[in-house]
Design a protein around this motif. Structure first.
Motif, PDB file in Angstrom:
ATOM      1  N   PHE A 187     -66.172  40.401 -75.395  1.00 32.32           N
ATOM      2  CA  PHE A 187     -65.864  39.050 -75.896  1.00 32.32           C
ATOM      3  C   PHE A 187     -66.556  38.034 -74.991  1.00 32.32           C
ATOM      4  O   PHE A 187     -66.583  38.170 -73.776  1.00 32.32           O
ATOM      5  CB  PHE A 187     -64.354  38.816 -75.882  1.00 32.32           C
ATOM      6  N   TYR A 188     -67.134  36.983 -75.584  1.00 28.25           N
ATOM      7  CA  TYR A 188     -67.934  36.038 -74.808  1.00 28.25           C
ATOM      8  C   TYR A 188     -67.750  34.635 -75.367  1.00 28.25           C
ATOM      9  O   TYR A 188     -67.789  34.433 -76.577  1.00 28.25           O
ATOM     10  CB  TYR A 188     -69.416  36.437 -74.902  1.00 28.25           C
ATOM     11  N   ASP A 189     -67.573  33.682 -74.483  1.00 22.53           N
ATOM     12  CA  ASP A 189     -67.539  32.287 -74.904  1.00 22.53           C
ATOM     13  C   ASP A 189     -68.118  31.427 -73.789  1.00 22.53           C
ATOM     14  O   ASP A 189     -67.985  31.764 -72.605  1.00 22.53           O
ATOM     15  CB  ASP A 189     -66.105  31.836 -75.209  1.00 22.53           C
ATOM     16  N   VAL A 190     -68.745  30.328 -74.169  1.00 27.73           N
ATOM     17  CA  VAL A 190     -69.314  29.439 -73.151  1.00 27.73           C
ATOM     18  C   VAL A 190     -68.235  28.562 -72.527  1.00 27.73           C
ATOM     19  O   VAL A 190     -68.413  28.035 -71.425  1.00 27.73           O
ATOM     20  CB  VAL A 190     -70.434  28.541 -73.727  1.00 27.73           C
ATOM     21  N   GLU A 191     -67.112  28.398 -73.227  1.00 29.37           N
ATOM     22  CA  GLU A 191     -66.020  27.589 -72.689  1.00 29.37           C
ATOM     23  C   GLU A 191     -65.079  28.445 -71.844  1.00 29.37           C
ATOM     24  O   GLU A 191     -64.973  29.653 -72.036  1.00 29.37           O
ATOM     25  CB  GLU A 191     -65.231  26.943 -73.834  1.00 29.37           C
ATOM     26  N   ASN A 192     -64.406  27.800 -70.912  1.00 30.34           N
ATOM     27  CA  ASN A 192     -63.346  28.459 -70.152  1.00 30.34           C
ATOM     28  C   ASN A 192     -62.110  28.573 -71.040  1.00 30.34           C
ATOM     29  O   ASN A 192     -61.837  27.688 -71.859  1.00 30.34           O
ATOM     30  CB  ASN A 192     -62.994  27.633 -68.916  1.00 30.34           C
ATOM     31  N   THR A 193     -61.346  29.640 -70.855  1.00 28.83           N
ATOM     32  CA  THR A 193     -60.159  29.865 -71.684  1.00 28.83           C
ATOM     33  C   THR A 193     -58.931  30.118 -70.816  1.00 28.83           C
ATOM     34  O   THR A 193     -58.978  30.908 -69.875  1.00 28.83           O
ATOM     35  CB  THR A 193     -60.366  31.075 -72.615  1.00 28.83           C
TER      36      THR A 193
END
Length: 308
Positions: A32-38
Protein backbone atom coordinates in the motif's frame (compact mmCIF):
# COMPACT_ATOMS: atom_id res chain seq x y z
CA UNK A 1 14.55 21.60 21.61
CA UNK A 2 14.82 25.04 20.02
CA UNK A 3 15.75 23.46 16.68
CA UNK A 4 12.61 21.33 16.78
CA UNK A 5 10.48 24.38 17.61
CA UNK A 6 11.89 26.11 14.53
CA UNK A 7 11.07 23.10 12.38
CA UNK A 8 7.52 22.97 13.73
CA UNK A 9 7.12 26.72 13.12
CA UNK A 10 8.25 26.22 9.52
CA UNK A 11 5.84 23.33 8.87
CA UNK A 12 3.09 23.88 6.37
CA UNK A 13 0.31 21.41 7.21
CA UNK A 14 -2.39 20.65 4.66
CA UNK A 15 -5.40 18.43 5.39
CA UNK A 16 -6.02 15.75 2.77
CA UNK A 17 -8.99 13.60 3.74
CA UNK A 18 -10.84 12.03 6.65
CA UNK A 19 -12.58 8.65 6.57
CA UNK A 20 -14.57 6.42 8.91
CA UNK A 21 -14.30 2.91 7.47
CA UNK A 22 -16.16 -0.32 8.11
CA UNK A 23 -14.03 -3.35 7.15
CA UNK A 24 -16.29 -5.66 5.13
CA UNK A 25 -13.88 -8.60 5.03
CA UNK A 26 -10.36 -9.30 6.34
CA UNK A 27 -7.71 -8.38 3.74
CA UNK A 28 -3.96 -7.94 3.50
CA UNK A 29 -2.98 -5.18 1.08
CA UNK A 30 0.51 -5.66 -0.26
CA UNK A 31 2.64 -2.58 -0.86
CA UNK A 32 0.00 0.00 0.00
CA UNK A 33 1.39 3.42 -0.95
CA UNK A 34 0.28 7.01 -0.56
CA UNK A 35 2.07 10.33 -0.89
CA UNK A 36 0.18 11.71 2.11
CA UNK A 37 0.88 10.86 5.73
CA UNK A 38 -1.84 8.76 7.38
CA UNK A 39 -3.05 8.54 10.98
CA UNK A 40 -5.35 5.57 11.59
CA UNK A 41 -7.15 5.06 14.89
CA UNK A 42 -8.60 1.61 15.58
CA UNK A 43 -12.19 1.59 16.86
CA UNK A 44 -13.02 -2.12 16.56
CA UNK A 45 -11.47 -5.22 15.03
CA UNK A 46 -7.78 -5.41 14.25
CA UNK A 47 -5.09 -3.77 12.12
CA UNK A 48 -1.57 -5.14 11.61
CA UNK A 49 1.37 -3.87 9.59
CA UNK A 50 4.19 -6.04 8.34
CA UNK A 51 7.55 -5.35 9.93
CA UNK A 52 6.17 -3.32 12.85
CA UNK A 53 6.53 -4.90 16.25
CA UNK A 54 3.80 -4.66 18.86
CA UNK A 55 0.04 -4.93 18.74
CA UNK A 56 -2.45 -2.16 18.29
CA UNK A 57 -5.37 -2.12 20.72
CA UNK A 58 -8.71 -0.36 20.37
CA UNK A 59 -8.07 3.36 20.69
CA UNK A 60 -4.43 3.11 19.61
CA UNK A 61 -3.13 4.73 16.43
CA UNK A 62 -1.04 3.67 13.45
CA UNK A 63 1.07 6.32 11.72
CA UNK A 64 2.20 5.71 8.13
CA UNK A 65 4.57 8.34 6.71
CA UNK A 66 3.87 9.41 3.13
CA UNK A 67 6.03 7.78 0.50
CA UNK A 68 6.47 4.55 2.45
CA UNK A 69 5.14 1.32 0.96
CA UNK A 70 3.54 -0.89 3.61
CA UNK A 71 1.78 -4.26 3.76
CA UNK A 72 -1.30 -3.81 5.97
CA UNK A 73 -3.83 -6.33 7.28
CA UNK A 74 -7.32 -5.13 8.17
CA UNK A 75 -9.97 -7.11 10.03
CA UNK A 76 -10.22 -10.21 12.21
CA UNK A 77 -9.84 -13.73 10.86
CA UNK A 78 -8.12 -15.20 7.83
CA UNK A 79 -7.19 -12.30 5.59
CA UNK A 80 -7.40 -12.41 1.81
CA UNK A 81 -4.09 -11.21 0.29
CA UNK A 82 -4.58 -8.66 -2.49
CA UNK A 83 -2.35 -6.33 -4.46
CA UNK A 84 -2.58 -2.57 -4.05
CA UNK A 85 -3.86 -2.36 -7.64
CA UNK A 86 -6.68 -4.80 -6.91
CA UNK A 87 -7.57 -2.88 -3.76
CA UNK A 88 -7.72 0.42 -5.65
CA UNK A 89 -9.84 -1.12 -8.38
CA UNK A 90 -12.32 -3.00 -6.17
CA UNK A 91 -12.04 -1.44 -2.74
CA UNK A 92 -15.80 -1.01 -2.39
CA UNK A 93 -15.82 -4.80 -1.94
CA UNK A 94 -13.52 -4.53 1.08
CA UNK A 95 -14.29 -1.17 2.72
CA UNK A 96 -17.52 0.69 3.39
CA UNK A 97 -17.49 4.41 4.12
CA UNK A 98 -19.51 5.48 7.16
CA UNK A 99 -20.83 9.03 7.01
CA UNK A 100 -22.77 9.52 10.24
CA UNK A 101 -20.97 11.07 13.25
CA UNK A 102 -22.92 8.94 15.72
CA UNK A 103 -21.54 5.76 14.09
CA UNK A 104 -17.92 6.59 14.93
CA UNK A 105 -16.47 3.94 17.20
CA UNK A 106 -19.64 1.86 17.27
CA UNK A 107 -19.57 -0.10 14.02
CA UNK A 108 -17.92 -3.51 14.29
CA UNK A 109 -14.53 -3.79 12.55
CA UNK A 110 -14.01 -0.08 11.95
CA UNK A 111 -11.33 2.56 12.03
CA UNK A 112 -11.00 6.28 11.45
CA UNK A 113 -8.23 7.95 9.53
CA UNK A 114 -6.97 11.32 8.44
CA UNK A 115 -4.40 12.00 5.73
CA UNK A 116 -2.31 15.14 5.46
CA UNK A 117 0.82 16.81 4.14
CA UNK A 118 3.45 18.30 6.45
CA UNK A 119 6.13 20.25 4.57
CA UNK A 120 9.06 22.22 5.94
CA UNK A 121 9.35 25.61 4.21
CA UNK A 122 6.45 24.46 2.01
CA UNK A 123 8.96 22.32 0.10
CA UNK A 124 10.18 19.23 1.98
CA UNK A 125 7.94 16.46 3.28
CA UNK A 126 9.00 16.37 6.91
CA UNK A 127 8.12 12.79 7.86
CA UNK A 128 9.25 11.43 4.50
CA UNK A 129 12.58 13.22 4.89
CA UNK A 130 13.13 11.41 8.19
CA UNK A 131 13.04 8.11 6.31
CA UNK A 132 11.21 6.50 9.20
CA UNK A 133 9.03 3.38 9.01
CA UNK A 134 5.36 3.21 10.05
CA UNK A 135 4.87 2.95 13.81
CA UNK A 136 2.19 2.59 16.47
CA UNK A 137 1.18 5.39 18.82
CA UNK A 138 -0.08 3.92 22.07
CA UNK A 139 -2.56 5.32 24.61
CA UNK A 140 -2.64 8.85 23.21
CA UNK A 141 -6.19 9.94 23.96
CA UNK A 142 -5.50 13.51 22.86
CA UNK A 143 -4.48 12.47 19.37
CA UNK A 144 -7.33 9.96 19.10
CA UNK A 145 -9.80 12.69 20.06
CA UNK A 146 -8.32 15.10 17.51
CA UNK A 147 -8.82 12.50 14.77
CA UNK A 148 -12.41 11.94 15.89
CA UNK A 149 -13.05 15.70 15.99
CA UNK A 150 -11.74 16.03 12.43
CA UNK A 151 -13.95 13.14 11.28
CA UNK A 152 -17.03 14.72 12.86
CA UNK A 153 -16.22 18.15 11.43
CA UNK A 154 -15.66 16.67 7.98
CA UNK A 155 -19.17 15.17 8.07
CA UNK A 156 -20.78 18.56 8.70
CA UNK A 157 -21.48 21.58 6.52
CA UNK A 158 -21.18 24.08 9.35
CA UNK A 159 -19.66 27.50 8.78
CA UNK A 160 -15.90 27.46 9.37
CA UNK A 161 -15.64 23.72 8.77
CA UNK A 162 -12.47 24.00 6.70
CA UNK A 163 -10.77 26.30 9.22
CA UNK A 164 -11.57 24.01 12.16
CA UNK A 165 -10.26 20.97 10.26
CA UNK A 166 -7.09 22.85 9.35
CA UNK A 167 -6.41 23.91 12.95
CA UNK A 168 -7.06 20.45 14.37
CA UNK A 169 -4.91 18.80 11.69
CA UNK A 170 -2.03 21.07 12.68
CA UNK A 171 -2.58 20.08 16.32
CA UNK A 172 -2.53 16.40 15.33
CA UNK A 173 0.78 16.81 13.49
CA UNK A 174 2.37 18.56 16.48
CA UNK A 175 1.12 15.78 18.77
CA UNK A 176 2.79 13.16 16.53
CA UNK A 177 6.08 15.06 16.69
CA UNK A 178 5.76 15.41 20.48
CA UNK A 179 5.13 11.67 20.78
CA UNK A 180 8.30 10.97 18.79
CA UNK A 181 10.33 13.35 20.95
CA UNK A 182 8.88 12.13 24.28
CA UNK A 183 9.70 8.55 23.42
CA UNK A 184 13.10 9.41 21.91
CA UNK A 185 12.22 7.78 18.62
CA UNK A 186 14.31 8.27 15.45
CA UNK A 187 16.87 10.34 17.36
CA UNK A 188 19.53 10.17 14.65
CA UNK A 189 17.15 11.12 11.85
CA UNK A 190 15.79 14.09 13.81
CA UNK A 191 19.29 15.33 14.59
CA UNK A 192 20.22 15.16 10.91
CA UNK A 193 17.08 16.98 9.81
CA UNK A 194 17.45 19.74 12.36
CA UNK A 195 20.92 20.36 10.89
CA UNK A 196 20.15 20.40 7.21
CA UNK A 197 16.93 22.38 7.53
CA UNK A 198 19.15 25.26 8.69
CA UNK A 199 21.36 25.17 5.58
CA UNK A 200 20.26 28.11 3.37
CA UNK A 201 21.78 26.67 0.17
CA UNK A 202 19.83 23.45 0.59
CA UNK A 203 16.62 25.35 1.27
CA UNK A 204 17.26 27.33 -1.94
CA UNK A 205 17.52 24.04 -3.85
CA UNK A 206 14.29 22.70 -2.30
CA UNK A 207 12.47 25.93 -3.16
CA UNK A 208 13.80 25.99 -6.71
CA UNK A 209 12.71 22.40 -7.32
CA UNK A 210 9.23 23.15 -5.99
CA UNK A 211 8.83 26.24 -8.19
CA UNK A 212 10.28 24.66 -11.35
CA UNK A 213 8.94 21.12 -11.18
CA UNK A 214 8.27 21.11 -14.96
CA UNK A 215 11.62 22.62 -15.95
CA UNK A 216 15.34 21.94 -16.05
CA UNK A 217 16.30 20.30 -12.77
CA UNK A 218 19.63 18.86 -13.84
CA UNK A 219 22.52 18.77 -11.41
CA UNK A 220 24.07 21.60 -13.44
CA UNK A 221 21.06 23.82 -12.77
CA UNK A 222 20.91 22.88 -9.09
CA UNK A 223 24.63 23.67 -8.79
CA UNK A 224 23.94 27.17 -10.11
CA UNK A 225 21.15 27.63 -7.55
CA UNK A 226 23.35 26.53 -4.63
CA UNK A 227 26.48 28.23 -5.99
CA UNK A 228 28.54 25.01 -5.83
CA UNK A 229 30.21 23.00 -8.58
CA UNK A 230 28.21 20.60 -10.74
CA UNK A 231 30.49 17.75 -9.68
CA UNK A 232 29.86 18.50 -5.99
CA UNK A 233 26.13 19.30 -5.89
CA UNK A 234 24.98 15.65 -5.90
CA UNK A 235 27.39 14.74 -3.13
CA UNK A 236 26.41 17.85 -1.18
CA UNK A 237 22.68 17.11 -1.46
CA UNK A 238 23.05 13.45 -0.51
CA UNK A 239 25.38 14.24 2.39
CA UNK A 240 22.71 16.42 3.98
CA UNK A 241 19.54 14.55 3.03
CA UNK A 242 20.60 10.92 2.57
CA UNK A 243 19.25 10.73 -1.00
CA UNK A 244 20.56 11.92 -4.32
CA UNK A 245 18.89 14.97 -5.88
CA UNK A 246 17.45 13.23 -8.93
CA UNK A 247 15.65 10.64 -6.76
CA UNK A 248 14.25 13.48 -4.66
CA UNK A 249 13.14 15.34 -7.81
CA UNK A 250 11.34 12.29 -9.19
CA UNK A 251 9.47 11.84 -5.92
CA UNK A 252 8.42 15.51 -5.96
CA UNK A 253 7.27 15.23 -9.57
CA UNK A 254 5.24 12.11 -8.86
CA UNK A 255 3.74 13.66 -5.75
CA UNK A 256 2.55 16.64 -7.80
CA UNK A 257 1.23 14.24 -10.46
CA UNK A 258 -0.90 12.51 -7.81
CA UNK A 259 -2.19 15.89 -6.65
CA UNK A 260 -3.19 16.83 -10.21
CA UNK A 261 -4.84 13.45 -10.79
CA UNK A 262 -6.93 13.99 -7.68
CA UNK A 263 -7.84 17.64 -8.20
CA UNK A 264 -8.04 18.22 -11.96
CA UNK A 265 -9.56 16.72 -15.09
CA UNK A 266 -6.40 17.17 -17.15
CA UNK A 267 -5.30 14.29 -19.36
CA UNK A 268 -2.53 11.94 -18.28
CA UNK A 269 -0.42 13.39 -21.09
CA UNK A 270 -0.96 16.95 -19.87
CA UNK A 271 -0.20 16.01 -16.27
CA UNK A 272 3.01 14.24 -17.28
CA UNK A 273 4.14 17.33 -19.15
CA UNK A 274 3.19 19.61 -16.27
CA UNK A 275 5.47 17.70 -13.89
CA UNK A 276 8.43 17.58 -16.26
CA UNK A 277 7.96 14.43 -18.39
CA UNK A 278 7.95 15.08 -22.14
CA UNK A 279 7.49 11.36 -22.91
CA UNK A 280 4.04 10.25 -21.70
CA UNK A 281 4.83 6.54 -21.98
CA UNK A 282 7.92 6.98 -19.81
CA UNK A 283 5.92 8.99 -17.28
CA UNK A 284 3.31 6.21 -17.08
CA UNK A 285 5.98 3.54 -16.61
CA UNK A 286 7.70 5.48 -13.83
CA UNK A 287 4.35 6.25 -12.17
CA UNK A 288 3.34 2.60 -12.03
CA UNK A 289 6.80 1.60 -10.84
CA UNK A 290 6.58 4.06 -7.95
CA UNK A 291 2.94 3.60 -6.89
CA UNK A 292 2.16 0.08 -8.08
CA UNK A 293 -0.88 1.15 -10.10
CA UNK A 294 -1.40 3.01 -13.40
CA UNK A 295 -2.02 6.75 -13.26
CA UNK A 296 -5.58 6.28 -14.52
CA UNK A 297 -6.45 4.00 -11.60
CA UNK A 298 -4.97 6.47 -9.14
CA UNK A 299 -7.45 9.01 -10.51
CA UNK A 300 -10.31 6.50 -10.32
CA UNK A 301 -9.75 6.02 -6.59
CA UNK A 302 -11.25 9.45 -5.94
CA UNK A 303 -14.55 8.48 -7.53
CA UNK A 304 -15.00 5.27 -5.57
CA UNK A 305 -17.17 4.86 -2.52
CA UNK A 306 -14.70 6.02 0.07
CA UNK A 307 -13.45 8.94 -1.99
CA UNK A 308 -14.85 12.44 -1.83
Amino acid sequence: MEDYNKIIESLGVKFGKARHINILQPITIKNFYDVENTLLVLYNGDVKIEGVEGKIEVGDILFIPGGKAATITYGVGEAKPISYEEFMTRREHYFEAMNEPEEIGIVKNSFGLIAFEAKVFDSVNFFTSLDIPPFFIYKNTKLAQLIKDILIEDFTEEAGRGRVISIKTEEAVIEVIRYILRNRMFVEQLATNSTYFKDPRLIDIFTYIKNNIDGDLSNKQLANVANVSEDYVGQYFKMLTGINPQDYIEYQRMEEAVNLLRTSKKSIRAIGGEVGYKDTAYFCRRFKMMFGIPAGKMRRRESLMIGK
